[in-house]
Motif scaffolding. Structure first.
Motif, PDB file in Angstrom:
ATOM      1  N   UNK A 271       0.864  -1.192   0.000  1.00  0.00           N
ATOM      2  CA  UNK A 271       0.000   0.000   0.000  1.00  0.00           C
ATOM      3  C   UNK A 271       0.895   1.235   0.000  1.00  0.00           C
ATOM      4  N   UNK A 272       0.615   2.208  -0.874  1.00  0.00           N
ATOM      5  CA  UNK A 272       1.480   3.391  -0.957  1.00  0.00           C
ATOM      6  C   UNK A 272       1.281   4.331   0.225  1.00  0.00           C
ATOM      7  N   UNK A 273       2.356   4.997   0.603  1.00  0.00           N
ATOM      8  CA  UNK A 273       2.308   6.058   1.610  1.00  0.00           C
ATOM      9  C   UNK A 273       2.525   7.369   0.852  1.00  0.00           C
ATOM     10  N   UNK A 274       1.466   8.087   0.598  1.00  0.00           N
ATOM     11  CA  UNK A 274       1.520   9.232  -0.306  1.00  0.00           C
ATOM     12  C   UNK A 274       1.864  10.515   0.445  1.00  0.00           C
ATOM     13  N   UNK A 275       2.777  11.258  -0.149  1.00  0.00           N
ATOM     14  CA  UNK A 275       3.112  12.613   0.315  1.00  0.00           C
ATOM     15  C   UNK A 275       3.342  13.471  -0.919  1.00  0.00           C
ATOM     16  N   UNK A 276       3.279  14.774  -0.757  1.00  0.00           N
ATOM     17  CA  UNK A 276       3.511  15.672  -1.888  1.00  0.00           C
ATOM     18  C   UNK A 276       5.005  15.977  -1.980  1.00  0.00           C
ATOM     19  N   UNK A 277       5.574  15.651  -3.139  1.00  0.00           N
ATOM     20  CA  UNK A 277       7.018  15.809  -3.344  1.00  0.00           C
ATOM     21  C   UNK A 277       7.258  16.420  -4.713  1.00  0.00           C
ATOM     22  N   UNK A 334       3.998  16.367  -7.018  1.00  0.00           N
ATOM     23  CA  UNK A 334       3.006  15.308  -7.164  1.00  0.00           C
ATOM     24  C   UNK A 334       2.778  14.656  -5.820  1.00  0.00           C
ATOM     25  N   UNK A 335       1.597  14.088  -5.654  1.00  0.00           N
ATOM     26  CA  UNK A 335       1.286  13.340  -4.439  1.00  0.00           C
ATOM     27  C   UNK A 335       1.469  11.858  -4.737  1.00  0.00           C
ATOM     28  N   UNK A 336       2.517  11.283  -4.205  1.00  0.00           N
ATOM     29  CA  UNK A 336       2.840   9.894  -4.513  1.00  0.00           C
ATOM     30  C   UNK A 336       3.687   9.322  -3.384  1.00  0.00           C
ATOM     31  N   UNK A 337       4.088   8.071  -3.541  1.00  0.00           N
ATOM     32  CA  UNK A 337       4.987   7.417  -2.598  1.00  0.00           C
ATOM     33  C   UNK A 337       6.404   7.555  -3.153  1.00  0.00           C
ATOM     34  N   UNK A 366       6.037  17.528 -16.851  1.00  0.00           N
ATOM     35  CA  UNK A 366       4.778  17.478 -16.126  1.00  0.00           C
ATOM     36  C   UNK A 366       4.783  16.314 -15.157  1.00  0.00           C
ATOM     37  N   UNK A 367       3.824  15.395 -15.311  1.00  0.00           N
ATOM     38  CA  UNK A 367       3.735  14.205 -14.466  1.00  0.00           C
ATOM     39  C   UNK A 367       4.255  12.963 -15.181  1.00  0.00           C
ATOM     40  N   UNK A 368       4.991  13.143 -16.249  1.00  0.00           N
ATOM     41  CA  UNK A 368       5.486  12.036 -17.059  1.00  0.00           C
ATOM     42  C   UNK A 368       6.997  11.937 -16.960  1.00  0.00           C
ATOM     43  N   UNK A 369       7.491  10.710 -16.777  1.00  0.00           N
ATOM     44  CA  UNK A 369       8.923  10.431 -16.730  1.00  0.00           C
ATOM     45  C   UNK A 369       9.233   9.444 -17.848  1.00  0.00           C
ATOM     46  N   UNK A 370      10.184   9.809 -18.720  1.00  0.00           N
ATOM     47  CA  UNK A 370      10.557   8.962 -19.856  1.00  0.00           C
ATOM     48  C   UNK A 370      12.022   8.564 -19.707  1.00  0.00           C
ATOM     49  N   UNK A 371      12.269   7.248 -19.780  1.00  0.00           N
ATOM     50  CA  UNK A 371      13.636   6.712 -19.723  1.00  0.00           C
ATOM     51  C   UNK A 371      13.924   6.063 -21.065  1.00  0.00           C
ATOM     52  N   UNK A 372      14.985   6.525 -21.724  1.00  0.00           N
ATOM     53  CA  UNK A 372      15.299   6.016 -23.055  1.00  0.00           C
ATOM     54  C   UNK A 372      16.771   5.664 -23.161  1.00  0.00           C
ATOM     55  N   UNK A 373      17.025   4.521 -23.811  1.00  0.00           N
ATOM     56  CA  UNK A 373      18.400   4.171 -24.140  1.00  0.00           C
ATOM     57  C   UNK A 373      18.536   4.127 -25.662  1.00  0.00           C
ATOM     58  N   UNK A 374      19.719   3.777 -26.145  1.00  0.00           N
ATOM     59  CA  UNK A 374      19.972   3.721 -27.587  1.00  0.00           C
ATOM     60  C   UNK A 374      20.515   2.355 -27.994  1.00  0.00           C
ATOM     61  N   UNK A 375      19.969   1.315 -27.345  1.00  0.00           N
ATOM     62  CA  UNK A 375      20.370  -0.049 -27.653  1.00  0.00           C
ATOM     63  C   UNK A 375      19.458  -0.706 -28.666  1.00  0.00           C
ATOM     64  N   UNK A 376      19.363  -2.046 -28.624  1.00  0.00           N
ATOM     65  CA  UNK A 376      18.544  -2.777 -29.607  1.00  0.00           C
ATOM     66  C   UNK A 376      17.041  -2.656 -29.377  1.00  0.00           C
ATOM     67  N   UNK A 377      16.617  -2.083 -28.253  1.00  0.00           N
ATOM     68  CA  UNK A 377      15.191  -1.945 -27.981  1.00  0.00           C
ATOM     69  C   UNK A 377      14.637  -3.172 -27.289  1.00  0.00           C
ATOM     70  N   UNK A 378      13.354  -3.072 -26.888  1.00  0.00           N
ATOM     71  CA  UNK A 378      12.694  -4.191 -26.228  1.00  0.00           C
ATOM     72  C   UNK A 378      12.376  -5.279 -27.252  1.00  0.00           C
ATOM     73  N   UNK A 379      12.471  -6.552 -26.875  1.00  0.00           N
ATOM     74  CA  UNK A 379      12.087  -7.632 -27.791  1.00  0.00           C
ATOM     75  C   UNK A 379      10.591  -7.585 -28.106  1.00  0.00           C
ATOM     76  N   UNK A 380      10.219  -8.148 -29.255  1.00  0.00           N
ATOM     77  CA  UNK A 380       8.818  -8.101 -29.688  1.00  0.00           C
ATOM     78  C   UNK A 380       7.913  -8.842 -28.718  1.00  0.00           C
ATOM     79  N   UNK A 381       8.368 -10.000 -28.170  1.00  0.00           N
ATOM     80  CA  UNK A 381       7.500 -10.754 -27.272  1.00  0.00           C
ATOM     81  C   UNK A 381       7.303 -10.014 -25.952  1.00  0.00           C
ATOM     82  N   UNK A 382       8.299  -9.219 -25.527  1.00  0.00           N
ATOM     83  CA  UNK A 382       8.121  -8.443 -24.299  1.00  0.00           C
ATOM     84  C   UNK A 382       7.090  -7.335 -24.511  1.00  0.00           C
TER      85      UNK A 382
END
Length: 437
Positions: A271-277, A334-337, A366-382
Motif C-alpha cells: 500500500x502506498x504512503x503518499x506525500x507531496x514531493x 506530485x502526491x505519490x509514494x 509534467x507528471x510524465x517520466x521517460x527513460x530512453x536508451x539507444x540499444x537494440x530496444x525491447x524484444x517483440x515478445x516483451x
C-alpha cells in the motif's frame, strides 16, 4: 460480422428454404390433383355422353363428334376404348385442358370427344401460390426478429464468457462467469464453456498461489543465510577474493530482496504512503542512487503548487533538488509514494544501462517520466506479452534476472500509474511512466 447476425442470417436462410420447399410441394401436389380430377371428369363425361348418344342419337352439351381441334393422338381410338389426353394449348378463354374420347361405332365411325377446361382450377392454383408466398414472407418477417433476439441472447452469454477469459488472461484470476449464467437458462453448450472457464481459472489460481507461496517461502528462508554470508565476508582478509565474494553475496541478497518484493506485490500486500514531493527532485535522486552516467532533463511548463507556470529546467545529471531548482525554476509537485517512485525510476535506469546502450536519458515533463536508451530496444515478445520473470528477452539485450521491469510494473500499479514500454522509431527502448493526477 457479429455472431448474432450470422445466426440470424442462417435462421432466415433456413426458414426461406423451408418455405420454398413447402410452396413447391404444395404447388406440385395441387397441380397433379387438378389434372387427375380433370382426367377422371373427362372419362366419366365421355361415358355418360356415349350412353346418351347411343340411346337417343343426340349429343349432350359439351360433347362433339370429330372436333377439328382434337389432338392427333386421340383421332383413332379403337371401338370401345376410352382415352384421355392432356392438351396444354391456350385458345381464347380455354386454357390447358383434358380431352376424353371414344369411337361411337366400329372402325371409321365418328369419334365422340369432350373437353374439360382446367382454367378455373389453374387460376385457383395461382392464387394458392400467391397466398403461400405472402404467408411465407409474413412468417419470415415475424421469425427474423425472433432469430435476432435469440441469437443476441446466445451472443451476450458468449461475450460474457469471452470477457471473463480476457480478464483471466490479463491476470485477474478471481474473474468468474458466475453460476447465474447456467441457472437462468438451463444447461447447454454455453453453460459448459462457462463452467470450463471457471474451472480453468480455479486451477490456474491454485497453481499460481502455490507458486507465489513457494517463491515467498524460498526468498524468506534464503534471507537469513544470505545475511549471514554477507556478515561472514567482513571477516575475510582484504584482497581480490574478498571483493569478488562480497560482490557475489550482494548480488544474491539483491535477488532475494527482489523475490520478496515480487511476492508482496503478487499478494496485494503493498500500500502506498503518499506525500507531496517535487517530481524532478525525486527522479534526480533516484538516478543519482544508481551511480550510472545518466542525463536528466526537465522540460515543458508544468504548474507549481501555487498555480504559476514553471520554466524549462536545465539539462544535467543533478537536475532540480526541490520545488525550486538551482537555477530558480519551479518544478511540478506530485502526491505519490517517493520510495516506490524511486524504485521504479531506478529499475528503469538500471535496465536501460544493463540491456541497452548509452547515452541513457531521463526526461521529466509534467507528471510524465521517460527513460530512453539507444540499444537494440525491447524484444517483440516483451512488448506483446509484457515482461516475464527471469527472462531478459533477446540475447543482445544482455544478462540479468529479468525482475527489474516486473517490479517496476508492479510498483506502478500500486501507485495507480501507467508504465508503457515501447521502441523508438530510430532505435532504442523507451519506458514512459505517467503518474495519476
Amino acid at each position: 460480422m457479429p455472431l448474432r447476425w450470422k445466426i440470424a442470417a442462417l435462421a432466415a436462410a433456413t426458414a426461406s428454404l423451408v418455405a420454398l420447399a413447402v410452396g413447391v410441394l404444395v404447388h406440385l401436389w395441387t397441380a397433379m390433383d387438378i389434372r387427375d380430377r380433370a382426367e377422371m371428369e373427362a372419362t366419366n363425361t365421355v361415358y355418360s355422353a356415349m350412353d346418351v348418344y347411343r340411346r337417343t342419337g343426340t349429343l349432350p352439351g359439351g360433347a362433339e363428334l370429330d372436333p377439328a381441334d382434337l389432338p392427333r393422338a386421340l383421332r383413332h381410338p379403337a371401338d370401345g376404348d376410352r382415352r384421355v389426353a392432356y392438351d396444354g394449348r391456350v385458345e381464347g378463354n380455354l386454357g390447358p385442358s383434358v380431352w376424353g374420347t371414344q369411337r361411337v361405332g366400329g372402325p371409321g365411325s365418328p369419334v365422340l370427344a369432350v373437353r374439360i377446361n382446367m382454367s378455373p382450377q389453374l387460376y385457383d392454383l395461382r392464387r394458392l401460390d400467391a397466398s403461400v408466398a405472402v404467408a411465407s414472407l409474413v412468417s419470415l418477417a415475424a421469425a427474423l426478429p425472433l432469430a435476432v433476439y435469440g441469437a443476441g441472447l446466445v451472443a451476450r452469454r458468449l461475450r460474457r464468457v469471452a470477457g471473463t477469459a480476457a480478464r483471466i488472461s490479463a491476470g485477474d484470476l478471481d474473474a468468474r462467469t458466475g453460476p447465474a449464467l447456467g441457472r437462468a437458462r438451463g444447461r447447454d453448450e454455453v453453460t459448459d464453456i462457462a463452467a470450463t472457464v471457471d474451472l480453468m481459472a480455479d486451477s490456474l489460481g491454485r497453481r499460481l498461489r502455490v507458486e507465489r507461496q513457494f517463491t515467498a517461502d524460498v526468498a524468506h528462508e534464503l534471507r537469513t543465510p544470505v545475511g549471514g554470508l554477507l556478515a561472514a565476508t567482513d571477516l575475510l582478509p582484504p584482497g581480490e577474493t574478498e571483493d569478488l565474494l562480497r560482490a557475489r553475496v550482494r548480488d544474491l541478497r539483491a535477488l532475494v530482496e527482489d523475490l520478496l518484493e515480487i511476492s508482496r506485490l503478487d499478494a496485494g500486500a503493498e500500500a502506498p504512503v503518499r506525500v507531496r514531493v517535487p517530481l524532478a527532485a525525486v527522479v534526480a535522486e533516484a538516478v543519482a542512487r544508481t551511480g550510472l552516467d545518466t542525463e536528466v532533463t526537465v522540460t515543458g511548463a508544468p504548474h507549481g503548487p501555487h498555480g504559476s507556470p514553471a520554466s524549462a529546467g536545465e539539462t544535467g545529471e543533478t537536475g532540480e533538488t526541490g520545488e525550486t531548482g538551482e537555477t530558480g525554476e519551479t518544478t511540478e509537485t506530485v502526491e505519490t509514494d517517493p520510495r516506490r517512485l524511486e524504485r521504479i525510476v531506478g529499475n528503469l535506469v538500471v535496465n536501460a544501462h544493463r540491456h541497452g546502450r548509452t547515452p541513457v536519458r531521463v526526461t521529466v515533463e509534467g507528471r510524465t517520466v521517460v527513460v530512453r536508451d539507444h540499444g537494440p530496444g525491447f524484444p517483440a515478445d516483451l512488448l506483446l506479452d509484457g515482461p516475464r520473470r527471469f527472462r531478459t528477452g533477446a540475447a543482445e539485450r544482455g544478462s540479468g534476472h529479468g525482475l527489474g521491469l516486473t517490479i517496476a510494473l508492479g510498483q506502478a500499479r500500486v501507485l495507480g500509474a501507467e508504465l508503457r514500454l515501447d521502441n523508438a522509431p530510430d532505435g532504442g527502448a523507451v519506458a514512459t511512466l505517467r503518474l495519476p493526477h
